[in-house]
Enzyme design. Structure first.
Site, PDB file in Angstrom:
ATOM      1  N   GLY A  13      22.849  46.194   4.163  1.00  0.00           N
ATOM      2  CA  GLY A  13      22.139  46.203   5.620  1.00  0.00           C
ATOM      3  C   GLY A  13      21.285  47.256   5.870  1.00  0.00           C
ATOM      4  N   PHE A  14      20.255  47.607   4.777  1.00  0.00           N
ATOM      5  CA  PHE A  14      19.455  48.735   4.981  1.00  0.00           C
ATOM      6  C   PHE A  14      19.994  49.947   5.481  1.00  0.00           C
ATOM      7  CE2 PHE A  14      15.476  45.497   5.368  1.00  0.00           C
ATOM      8  CZ  PHE A  14      15.534  45.289   4.231  1.00  0.00           C
ATOM      9  N   ASN A  20      14.738  39.541  -5.812  1.00  0.00           N
ATOM     10  CA  ASN A  20      15.727  40.107  -4.946  1.00  0.00           C
ATOM     11  C   ASN A  20      17.109  39.567  -5.367  1.00  0.00           C
ATOM     12  OD1 ASN A  20      17.029  41.879  -2.931  1.00  0.00           O
ATOM     13  ND2 ASN A  20      15.159  41.825  -1.626  1.00  0.00           N
ATOM     14  N   PHE A  70      19.232  51.694  -5.051  1.00  0.00           N
ATOM     15  CA  PHE A  70      19.865  52.748  -5.775  1.00  0.00           C
ATOM     16  C   PHE A  70      19.682  54.255  -5.130  1.00  0.00           C
ATOM     17  CE2 PHE A  70      21.457  55.330  -9.172  1.00  0.00           C
ATOM     18  CZ  PHE A  70      22.645  54.497  -9.874  1.00  0.00           C
ATOM     19  N   ASN A 124      26.485  42.657  -2.579  1.00  0.00           N
ATOM     20  CA  ASN A 124      26.140  43.759  -1.491  1.00  0.00           C
ATOM     21  C   ASN A 124      25.780  43.166  -0.321  1.00  0.00           C
ATOM     22  OD1 ASN A 124      23.384  44.848  -0.439  1.00  0.00           O
ATOM     23  ND2 ASN A 124      23.038  44.027  -2.432  1.00  0.00           N
ATOM     24  N   ARG A 125      26.515  44.040   0.973  1.00  0.00           N
ATOM     25  CA  ARG A 125      25.956  43.400   2.156  1.00  0.00           C
ATOM     26  C   ARG A 125      25.530  44.789   3.022  1.00  0.00           C
ATOM     27  NH1 ARG A 125      30.879  40.813   2.542  1.00  0.00           N
ATOM     28  NH2 ARG A 125      32.705  41.912   3.436  1.00  0.00           N
ATOM     29  N   THR A 138      15.183  50.405   0.430  1.00  0.00           N
ATOM     30  CA  THR A 138      14.456  50.403   1.463  1.00  0.00           C
ATOM     31  C   THR A 138      14.732  51.305   2.715  1.00  0.00           C
ATOM     32  OG1 THR A 138      14.459  47.965   1.036  1.00  0.00           O
ATOM     33  CG2 THR A 138      13.884  48.518   3.305  1.00  0.00           C
ATOM     34  N   ASN A 196      20.707  40.417   3.944  1.00  0.00           N
ATOM     35  CA  ASN A 196      21.742  41.262   4.594  1.00  0.00           C
ATOM     36  C   ASN A 196      21.334  42.006   5.981  1.00  0.00           C
ATOM     37  OD1 ASN A 196      23.523  41.111   2.258  1.00  0.00           O
ATOM     38  ND2 ASN A 196      22.481  42.672   1.486  1.00  0.00           N
ATOM     39  N   THR A 197      20.083  41.440   6.334  1.00  0.00           N
ATOM     40  CA  THR A 197      19.551  41.798   7.842  1.00  0.00           C
ATOM     41  C   THR A 197      19.113  40.468   8.402  1.00  0.00           C
ATOM     42  OG1 THR A 197      18.429  43.782   6.996  1.00  0.00           O
ATOM     43  CG2 THR A 197      17.706  43.052   8.993  1.00  0.00           C
ATOM     44  N   GLY A 219      22.968  40.974 -10.866  1.00  0.00           N
ATOM     45  CA  GLY A 219      23.677  41.017 -12.074  1.00  0.00           C
ATOM     46  C   GLY A 219      23.247  39.669 -12.929  1.00  0.00           C
ATOM     47  N   ASN A 277       9.517  44.480   1.787  1.00  0.00           N
ATOM     48  CA  ASN A 277      11.092  43.571   1.572  1.00  0.00           C
ATOM     49  C   ASN A 277      11.188  42.867   2.792  1.00  0.00           C
ATOM     50  OD1 ASN A 277      13.373  42.671   1.141  1.00  0.00           O
ATOM     51  ND2 ASN A 277      14.354  45.045   0.684  1.00  0.00           N
ATOM     52  N   LYS A 298       8.309  41.647  -2.339  1.00  0.00           N
ATOM     53  CA  LYS A 298       9.538  41.406  -2.927  1.00  0.00           C
ATOM     54  C   LYS A 298      10.024  39.991  -2.437  1.00  0.00           C
ATOM     55  CE  LYS A 298      13.806  43.448  -4.964  1.00  0.00           C
ATOM     56  NZ  LYS A 298      14.211  44.689  -5.289  1.00  0.00           N
ATOM     57  N   SER A 357      15.699  40.609   1.777  1.00  0.00           N
ATOM     58  CA  SER A 357      17.163  40.854   1.513  1.00  0.00           C
ATOM     59  C   SER A 357      18.135  39.917   2.502  1.00  0.00           C
ATOM     60  CB  SER A 357      17.293  42.169   2.159  1.00  0.00           C
ATOM     61  OG  SER A 357      18.840  42.620   2.519  1.00  0.00           O
TER      62      SER A 357
END
Length: 340
Positions: A119-120, A246, A69, A116-117, A91, A181-182, A267, A176, A217, A179
């Protein structure tokens, strides 16, 4: 007011643009004399019975804001006025990066969820440190990751850079590796590389005159066998605890038309699984380490269930977006009611 007026208006626009607009709005309003006081009056629940001492830190209450956030530590002071007991930034990565191409943030309204994607995407650890130097008594967690272009064999170095830079400015660390997304990041959750990464950071931690809690995480998509590995890794490396969980790559049971977008889902669809992971870790480890519970907390009851499953603290993210700051107050009030 939030759910009746503000949320419907915000949800008319692109979620990432609304996020940045909201940041600017909160920052601006909080500078007007009296508004920070008003937010605290509306949402902050102060009671000694809410205080928690976990991994050597004293939390004013057990409800925190999850990482993602306030990635760049731009608004942690103002966000603390909404009643949070702690704020996790990041992150962050050693070097700032744009993240993945837009559009990369999607609301799933029918499911009360977000994909979400990102990607840090962040400005880099150095920028975050400069902002954290202005901290006025907000308990801060530092969520650290690796740059997208850093190969996994060199990932430990990225985590060390972030650890060293943030050490004097955060109260605890979160590693982390979960995720989605990386590219290839989740491969670092395998037992051997994860043990080596955490042990390297813990050795660095132990070399300091004071130590900071290090947490891991984890993804909600781990199997029971992998979760047992996590318990072993925590025991071997003696890190302080785990954040569960996560975002998920699962799309089971979703109703929204855009459910097939790539990225991590957060969510309400995550509520049950996150609680299952918390309970599994707590029971199988015999409560050997603290757990911060996060994932699908949209009501006070959701929060209580995670605490009852074995979480010592909880964090909000998507629930905060859908339910607003009243959720923080509702949870803390419900905890106090439970103590009567």
């Amino acid at each position: 007011m939030y759910k009746l007026l503000i949320r419907p208006l915000f949800f008319l626009f692109d979620p990432e643009e609304v996020h940045y607009f909201t940041f600017s709005l909160i920052h601006l309003i909080s500078k007007i004399p009296g508004f920070s006081w008003l937010f605290r009056k509306l949402y902050l629940v102060e009671d000694k019975r809410l205080e928690r001492e976990v991994f050597g830190l004293k939390f004013k209450n057990p409800v925190g804001l999850a990482a993602g956030f306030d990635k760049d530590a731009k608004l942690y002071q103002e966000l603390s006025d909404f009643g949070f007991g702690f704020i996790e930034i990041g992150t962050v990565t050693p070097v700032g990066q744009e993240g993945n191409p837009k559009k990369r943030l999607f609301r799933l309204k029918e499911d009360s969820a977000i994909i979400n994607r990102m990607g840090f995407n962040n400005g880099g650890v150095t920028e975050a440190v400069e902002r954290l130097k202005n901290n006025k008594n907000v308990l801060i967690g530092g969520n650290i990751g690796k740059n997208k272009i850093t190969p996994n064999e060199n990932a430990t170095n990225d985590y060390e850079i972030c650890f060293d830079a943030l050490f004097d400015h955060v109260d605890y660390f979160v590693v982390n590796v979960s995720s989605p997304n990386t590219p290839n990041l989740r491969e670092l959750q395998d037992k051997k590389p994860l043990t080596e990464l955490l042990q390297t950071l813990q050795n660095k931690n132990l070399s300091k005159s004071i130590q900071k809690p290090i947490l891991l995480k984890i993804a909600p998509d781990l199997t029971d066998e992998q979760l047992l590995d996590i318990i072993d890794i925590v025991a071997i490396t003696k890190i302080a605890g785990v954040i569960a969980t996560n975002t998920t790559i699962s799309r089971e049971g979703l109703l929204s038309d855009n459910k097939s977008e790539m990225g991590g889902l957060s969510g309400k669809p995550l509520t049950k699984r996150a609680t299952e992971v918390i309970r599994f870790l707590s029971e199988k480890s015999n409560n050997a380490f603290p757990i911060i519970g996060v994932g699908g907390i949209h009501s006070a009851q959701d929060a209580l269930e995670k605490l009852e499953a074995g979480a010592s603290l909880i964090q909000l993210y998507t629930g905060f977006i859908y339910e607003g700051p009243q959720l923080v107050k509702d949870i803390n009030t419900a905890i106090l009611e439970k103590l009567k």
